[in-house]
Design an enzyme around this catalytic site. Structure first.
Site, PDB file in Angstrom:
ATOM      1  N   ASN A   8       0.873  -1.171   0.000  1.00 34.31           N
ATOM      2  CA  ASN A   8       0.000   0.000   0.000  1.00 34.31           C
ATOM      3  C   ASN A   8       0.911   1.223   0.000  1.00 34.31           C
ATOM      4  O   ASN A   8       1.472   1.579   1.027  1.00 34.31           O
ATOM      5  CB  ASN A   8      -0.884  -0.034   1.256  1.00 34.31           C
ATOM      6  CG  ASN A   8      -1.684   1.241   1.426  1.00 34.31           C
ATOM      7  OD1 ASN A   8      -1.797   2.042   0.494  1.00 34.31           O
ATOM      8  ND2 ASN A   8      -2.241   1.434   2.609  1.00 34.31           N
ATOM      9  N   TRP A   9       1.036   1.835  -1.169  1.00 35.61           N
ATOM     10  CA  TRP A   9       1.980   2.959  -1.271  1.00 35.61           C
ATOM     11  C   TRP A   9       1.409   4.260  -0.711  1.00 35.61           C
ATOM     12  O   TRP A   9       2.123   5.252  -0.612  1.00 35.61           O
ATOM     13  CB  TRP A   9       2.379   3.165  -2.740  1.00 35.61           C
ATOM     14  CG  TRP A   9       3.352   2.146  -3.229  1.00 35.61           C
ATOM     15  CD1 TRP A   9       3.920   1.132  -2.513  1.00 35.61           C
ATOM     16  CD2 TRP A   9       3.876   2.049  -4.560  1.00 35.61           C
ATOM     17  NE1 TRP A   9       4.778   0.411  -3.313  1.00 35.61           N
ATOM     18  CE2 TRP A   9       4.769   0.949  -4.572  1.00 35.61           C
ATOM     19  CE3 TRP A   9       3.692   2.771  -5.732  1.00 35.61           C
ATOM     20  CZ2 TRP A   9       5.465   0.564  -5.717  1.00 35.61           C
ATOM     21  CZ3 TRP A   9       4.374   2.393  -6.879  1.00 35.61           C
ATOM     22  CH2 TRP A   9       5.257   1.294  -6.868  1.00 35.61           C
ATOM     23  N   LYS A  10       0.111   4.265  -0.449  1.00 37.95           N
ATOM     24  CA  LYS A  10      -0.530   5.498   0.072  1.00 37.95           C
ATOM     25  C   LYS A  10      -0.257   6.646  -0.910  1.00 37.95           C
ATOM     26  O   LYS A  10      -0.163   6.415  -2.105  1.00 37.95           O
ATOM     27  CB  LYS A  10      -0.052   5.792   1.496  1.00 37.95           C
ATOM     28  CG  LYS A  10      -0.172   4.551   2.372  1.00 37.95           C
ATOM     29  CD  LYS A  10       0.024   4.810   3.839  1.00 37.95           C
ATOM     30  CE  LYS A  10      -0.114   3.491   4.592  1.00 37.95           C
ATOM     31  NZ  LYS A  10      -0.031   3.655   6.046  1.00 37.95           N
ATOM     32  N   HIS A  94      -9.447   1.285   4.990  1.00 33.78           N
ATOM     33  CA  HIS A  94      -8.145   1.529   5.626  1.00 33.78           C
ATOM     34  C   HIS A  94      -8.310   2.536   6.767  1.00 33.78           C
ATOM     35  O   HIS A  94      -9.129   3.454   6.674  1.00 33.78           O
ATOM     36  CB  HIS A  94      -7.143   2.054   4.588  1.00 33.78           C
ATOM     37  CG  HIS A  94      -5.755   2.099   5.138  1.00 33.78           C
ATOM     38  ND1 HIS A  94      -5.300   3.154   5.893  1.00 33.78           N
ATOM     39  CD2 HIS A  94      -4.754   1.194   5.096  1.00 33.78           C
ATOM     40  CE1 HIS A  94      -4.058   2.893   6.273  1.00 33.78           C
ATOM     41  NE2 HIS A  94      -3.707   1.711   5.811  1.00 33.78           N
ATOM     42  N   GLU A  96      -6.687   5.022   7.632  1.00 32.66           N
ATOM     43  CA  GLU A  96      -6.551   6.443   7.253  1.00 32.66           C
ATOM     44  C   GLU A  96      -7.827   6.947   6.598  1.00 32.66           C
ATOM     45  O   GLU A  96      -8.203   8.114   6.762  1.00 32.66           O
ATOM     46  CB  GLU A  96      -5.323   6.621   6.342  1.00 32.66           C
ATOM     47  CG  GLU A  96      -4.034   6.541   7.166  1.00 32.66           C
ATOM     48  CD  GLU A  96      -2.859   5.885   6.469  1.00 32.66           C
ATOM     49  OE1 GLU A  96      -2.843   5.824   5.227  1.00 32.66           O
ATOM     50  OE2 GLU A  96      -1.958   5.399   7.184  1.00 32.66           O
ATOM     51  N   GLU A 165      -5.067  -4.424  10.950  1.00 31.21           N
ATOM     52  CA  GLU A 165      -4.043  -3.391  11.089  1.00 31.21           C
ATOM     53  C   GLU A 165      -4.340  -2.561  12.334  1.00 31.21           C
ATOM     54  O   GLU A 165      -5.155  -1.639  12.286  1.00 31.21           O
ATOM     55  CB  GLU A 165      -4.059  -2.470   9.868  1.00 31.21           C
ATOM     56  CG  GLU A 165      -3.795  -3.182   8.562  1.00 31.21           C
ATOM     57  CD  GLU A 165      -3.277  -2.223   7.504  1.00 31.21           C
ATOM     58  OE1 GLU A 165      -2.144  -2.429   7.050  1.00 31.21           O
ATOM     59  OE2 GLU A 165      -3.972  -1.260   7.162  1.00 31.21           O
ATOM     60  N   GLY A 171       2.524   2.921  10.548  1.00 39.61           N
ATOM     61  CA  GLY A 171       3.441   4.031  10.294  1.00 39.61           C
ATOM     62  C   GLY A 171       4.152   4.538  11.536  1.00 39.61           C
ATOM     63  O   GLY A 171       4.767   5.598  11.530  1.00 39.61           O
ATOM     64  N   SER A 210       3.592  -1.439  10.375  1.00 43.88           N
ATOM     65  CA  SER A 210       5.042  -1.425  10.568  1.00 43.88           C
ATOM     66  C   SER A 210       5.712  -2.771  10.271  1.00 43.88           C
ATOM     67  O   SER A 210       6.714  -3.122  10.902  1.00 43.88           O
ATOM     68  CB  SER A 210       5.407  -0.925  11.965  1.00 43.88           C
ATOM     69  OG  SER A 210       4.960   0.415  12.141  1.00 43.88           O
TER      70      SER A 210
HETATM   71  P1  PGA Z   1       2.933   0.812   7.561  1.00 44.70           P
HETATM   72  O1  PGA Z   1       1.482   0.952   6.870  1.00 44.70           O
HETATM   73  O2  PGA Z   1       3.535  -0.452   7.024  1.00 44.70           O
HETATM   74  O3  PGA Z   1       3.674   2.053   7.118  1.00 44.70           O
HETATM   75  O4  PGA Z   1       2.720   0.769   9.019  1.00 44.70           O
HETATM   76  C1  PGA Z   1       0.646  -0.174   6.745  1.00 44.70           C
HETATM   77  C2  PGA Z   1      -0.694   0.223   6.182  1.00 44.70           C
HETATM   78  O5  PGA Z   1      -1.202   1.284   6.577  1.00 44.70           O
HETATM   79  O6  PGA Z   1      -1.284  -0.484   5.339  1.00 44.70           O
END
Ligand code: PGA
Length: 250
Positions: A8-10, A94, A96, A165, A171, A210
């Protein structure tokens, strides 16, 4: 079950960056065909990524989607538009999207239903905040998000993956311990088995938060962790490749 390792590159990487990445990454994973690999770049890179992925076993994913096929929904993207680029997966719910953009379970459910109807495999993301964990509510929160997200499509589990998650691990550099993750994954497996009336054998329960090349092996050793959803570490093709090889070695 085939494991899935998903990137997931966001909101990272331009279309040009995506081409550079895939030109390095795709030859490296060419022979790693016993694991499913997915990359979800930003929407603006779907077109160039899809051309490069055409002859590869790596799948294309989207990071979000609206449920309608077209209409007056400024700024949104539809399943039909994703299918134009052979998008096979879509990440939905997700944290976010839930926390920054205020997406509610009911909207996420409409998106889930639409993805399944259009033949795009959704990855439903669920997870508790730090406060919820400290209050001992983790399993309740996850159960609620799963029941709501899957409402009406419980028996279509064969077309769906789930990602656990924990919000506090995304993150932040703080990963759930393998034991903490396994407890929730085991709970999710029994819940989706019950909801789908036993039709969950193709559903992967991914861990995300992470994940990196150093912790992947200990997490994937757990019985109920069937792959990863990787953010930060997936931005570097070498690290993402290393995570995939760790999964293959278990
Ligand atoms: P992260 O993100 O690996 O940077 O913690 C994971 C995600 O949000 O899918």
């Amino acid at each position: 079950m085939r494991y899935l390792v998903a990137a997931n590159w966001k909101m990272n990487k331009t279309a040009a960056d995506t081409v550079d990445y895939l030109e390095k990454f795709l030859p490296a994973v060419e022979d790693l065909t016993t694991v499913d690999i997915m990359i979800a770049p930003p929407f603006t890179a779907l077109s160039s990524a899809s051309l490069l992925l055409e002859k590869s076993h790596v799948s294309l994913g989207a990071q979000n989607m609206y449920f309608a096929e077209s209409g007056a929904f400024t700024g949104e993207i539809s399943p039909v538009m994703l299918l134009e680029f052979d998008t096979e997966y879509v990440i939905l719910g997700h944290s976010e999207r839930r926390h920054i953009f205020g997406e509610k379970d009911s909207l996420i459910n409409q998106k889930m239903v639409s993805a399944v109807e259009h033949g795009i495999r959704p990855i439903l993301c669920v997870g508790e905040t730090l406060e919820e964990r400290e209050l001992g509510k983790t399993l309740n929160v996850v159960e609620h998000q799963i029941r709501a997200g899957l409402a009406g499509i419980e028996e279509d589990m064969v077309y769906i993956d789930i990602a656990y998650e924990p919000v506090w691990a995304i993150g932040t550099g703080k990963t759930a311990t393998p034991e903490q993750a396994e407890e929730v994954h085991r709970f999710i497996r029994s819940l989706i088995n019950e909801l789908s009336k036993g039709k969950d054998e193709k559903t992967r329960i991914l861990y995300g938060g992470s994940v990196n090349e150093n912790n992947a092996r200990n997490l994937i050793k757990e019985d109920h962790i069937d792959g990863f959803l990787v953010g930060t570490a997936s931005l570097d093709p070498n690290k993402f490749y290393k995570i995939i090889t760790e999964v293959l070695e278990v």
